[in-house]
Design an enzyme around this catalytic site. Sequence first.
Site, PDB file in Angstrom:
ATOM      1  N   LEU A   1       0.878  -1.164   0.000  1.00 38.55           N
ATOM      2  CA  LEU A   1       0.000   0.000   0.000  1.00 38.55           C
ATOM      3  C   LEU A   1       0.918   1.216   0.000  1.00 38.55           C
ATOM      4  CD1 LEU A   1      -2.746  -0.982   2.635  1.00 38.55           C
ATOM      5  CD2 LEU A   1      -3.052  -0.767   0.159  1.00 38.55           C
ATOM      6  N   ASP A   2       0.604   2.208  -0.836  1.00 38.91           N
ATOM      7  CA  ASP A   2       1.512   3.340  -0.926  1.00 38.91           C
ATOM      8  C   ASP A   2       1.439   4.212   0.326  1.00 38.91           C
ATOM      9  OD1 ASP A   2      -0.600   5.257  -1.231  1.00 38.91           O
ATOM     10  OD2 ASP A   2      -0.676   4.857  -3.379  1.00 38.91           O
ATOM     11  N   LEU A   3       2.295   5.213   0.371  1.00 40.28           N
ATOM     12  CA  LEU A   3       2.462   6.056   1.564  1.00 40.28           C
ATOM     13  C   LEU A   3       1.139   6.588   2.100  1.00 40.28           C
ATOM     14  CD1 LEU A   3       4.418   7.707   3.465  1.00 40.28           C
ATOM     15  CD2 LEU A   3       4.303   9.509   1.732  1.00 40.28           C
TER      16      LEU A   3
END
Length: 264
Positions: free
Chosen positions: A109-111
């Site tokens: 999952l991205d930032l």
Amino acid sequence: MTDTPPSGDRIAKVLSRAGVASRREAERMIEAGRVAVNGKRIDSPALNVTAADKITVDGKPVGEPDPPRIWLYHKPAGLVTTERDEKDRPTVFASLPDTMPRVMSVGRLDLNSEGLLLLTNDGGVKRRLELPSTGWLRRYRVRINGSVSEAKLDQLRAGIAVDGIRYQPMTVTFDRQQGANAWLTVSIREGKNREIRRAMEAIGVTVNRLIRVSYGPFQLGNLAAGAVEELKQRVVRDQLGLSDKPKPTRVRKPVNRPTRGKPK
């Protein structure tokens, strides 16, 4: 005459299963001369070993591999899904409890994304759960700035190409308008890098919150942000060994923990 395949498993796989390091990290350790098999230092990962072989890393014996395990983790926004970050940002792995063994994430999952992230101690499990052939849906709650017409959403439902990348058809439901924002439920099967954000930008809206609520049969449910729950071993065996995908039961052990210091 036919060649008989060597018995056992590749040394890097065995080290990964034992929780020493990921396969890639184990290969680097081998090439650096840190691994020995039956008292002989090796420098190539092209070696199969069996339970009868004695393996050491930096002179210390490697124990029996743990059984495959899977955890559900509610990732908060603001953490990167990586072991180390060149920008020195806080990471998922540095925020896990000290009692956790070495684990790997199933996908990322991205930032700025939140929600369900699967963790496992087994590299083979990681690869199996990431395979597109599993056909498991990843379902997200998506908040966009503004509103969007059904005609625009139909573009996503039909499949869309963005900057030369083709995204498979998405399942998209318009849930509600909330002031200047709107909430959607979006389900995808591939999970390419920033797929939902890029697809939404292509139809003229911006995602300002993205929460993964399920990954195949695994559900985020009421798991608190930052908490971890381990799946029962029976569920892990069912998911890895059978074609059926029963709804998993969970051992609820929310973890309230301090965040570790930044990794060095």
